[in-house]
Design a protein around this motif. Structure first.
Motif, PDB file in Angstrom:
ATOM      1  N   GLU A 153       0.800  -1.228   0.000  1.00 53.65           N
ATOM      2  CA  GLU A 153       0.000   0.000   0.000  1.00 53.65           C
ATOM      3  C   GLU A 153       0.834   1.280   0.000  1.00 53.65           C
ATOM      4  N   VAL A 185      -7.334   0.611   3.416  1.00 53.20           N
ATOM      5  CA  VAL A 185      -7.594   1.965   3.910  1.00 53.20           C
ATOM      6  C   VAL A 185      -6.321   2.808   3.833  1.00 53.20           C
ATOM      7  N   ALA A 186      -5.184   2.216   4.171  1.00 48.92           N
ATOM      8  CA  ALA A 186      -3.914   2.938   4.080  1.00 48.92           C
ATOM      9  C   ALA A 186      -3.597   3.309   2.634  1.00 48.92           C
ATOM     10  N   ARG A 188      -5.785   3.888   0.223  1.00 51.78           N
ATOM     11  CA  ARG A 188      -6.667   5.000  -0.145  1.00 51.78           C
ATOM     12  C   ARG A 188      -6.139   6.315   0.428  1.00 51.78           C
ATOM     13  N   ASP A 189      -5.694   6.297   1.668  1.00 52.14           N
ATOM     14  CA  ASP A 189      -5.128   7.502   2.289  1.00 52.14           C
ATOM     15  C   ASP A 189      -3.884   7.965   1.542  1.00 52.14           C
ATOM     16  N   ASN A 190      -3.032   7.025   1.166  1.00 49.58           N
ATOM     17  CA  ASN A 190      -1.808   7.383   0.446  1.00 49.58           C
ATOM     18  C   ASN A 190      -2.111   7.961  -0.926  1.00 49.58           C
ATOM     19  N   GLN A 192      -4.772   9.668  -1.748  1.00 51.41           N
ATOM     20  CA  GLN A 192      -5.304  11.013  -1.575  1.00 51.41           C
ATOM     21  C   GLN A 192      -4.234  11.994  -1.119  1.00 51.41           C
ATOM     22  N   ARG A 193      -3.228  11.520  -0.404  1.00 53.62           N
ATOM     23  CA  ARG A 193      -2.114  12.396  -0.028  1.00 53.62           C
ATOM     24  C   ARG A 193      -1.348  12.850  -1.265  1.00 53.62           C
TER      25      ARG A 193
END
Length: 223
Positions: A153, A185-186, A188-190, A192-193
């Motif tokens: 991820e 989830v990680a 997806r967060d990465n 978006q970052r």
């Protein structure tokens, strides 16, 4: 005296300028023909070819499609895709140094083998690499990164340019998630970052799971 014998060295301020000019010409040609061109990027083994196989099978009755495939050597991927009933052209970069990406000029040469007036969609499967392909505009309308959950991820953070350039990310091989220590989830967060506006689909090209969203996206883009 200190300057005796010294030469003035020209500095190229934009080494991609020539490529960008050809890319713009390609883009105009695609627009004139009404063809949706998508550059498919991703690591080796991410499932780019498998995604295209499944996509062609699903959309062959609806859209007129062709594929250009970039690899350093072999024609295996183009042969796989040609068996699905679409025109397929293989570019092997071994003959000009084994480049790890396609450039606008190499795509231009492949277009001599394709009748754009008979197409709705041209898929360009770039050389498997998360670094170089993102640096070279080939005249595409959209860029897609195929990311397999087997890669980990953290890839958007390690290779931000590819994901930053992407209009869409396909998170592939989700059928393997029960067997992996992978944090969706990680990821997806990465994503978006690195690219706050990016869209993504989570699917399995091999099993067909969740393919509908991706297929609808291709249809919409081709209109």
């Amino acid at each position: 005296m200190a300057n005796r014998g010294r030469q003035r060295i020209p500095i190229v301020t934009n080494i991609l300028e020539a490529n960008d000019r050809v890319a713009d010409d390609n883009r105009r040609q695609f627009a004139d023909a009404g063809v949706f061109v998508v550059d498919i990027m991703g690591s080796p083994g991410a499932g780019k070819t498998a995604l295209l196989e499944a996509t062609i099978e699903a959309l062959l009755g609806d859209l007129r499609m062709a594929v250009v495939v970039g690899d350093i050597t072999t024609t295996r991927d183009a042969e796989r895709l040609a068996r699905k009933g679409v025109p397929a052209v293989q570019i092997t970069t071994e003959s000009f140094g084994g480049a790890c990406h396609l450039e606008a000029s190499t795509l231009r040469q492949a277009l001599d083998q394709i009748d754009l007036d008979q197409l709705d969609v041209l898929f360009v499967e770039n050389v498997g690499n998360l670094v170089c392909p993102a640096e070279f505009d080939i005249g595409q309308r959209q860029r897609v990164v195929v990311h397999a959950v087997t890669e980990g991820e953290d890839k958007p953070l390690k290779y931000p340019l590819a994901f930053r350039q992407a209009d869409l990310v396909v998170i592939n091989k989700i059928d393997l998630l029960p067997h992996l220590d992978y944090d969706v989830v990680a990821l997806r967060d990465n994503l978006q970052r690195v690219n706050p506006s990016v869209q993504w689909f989570e699917l399995s090209a091999r099993s067909g799971q969740n393919m509908a969203g991706w297929l609808d996206w291709v249809r919409r883009q081709a209109k």
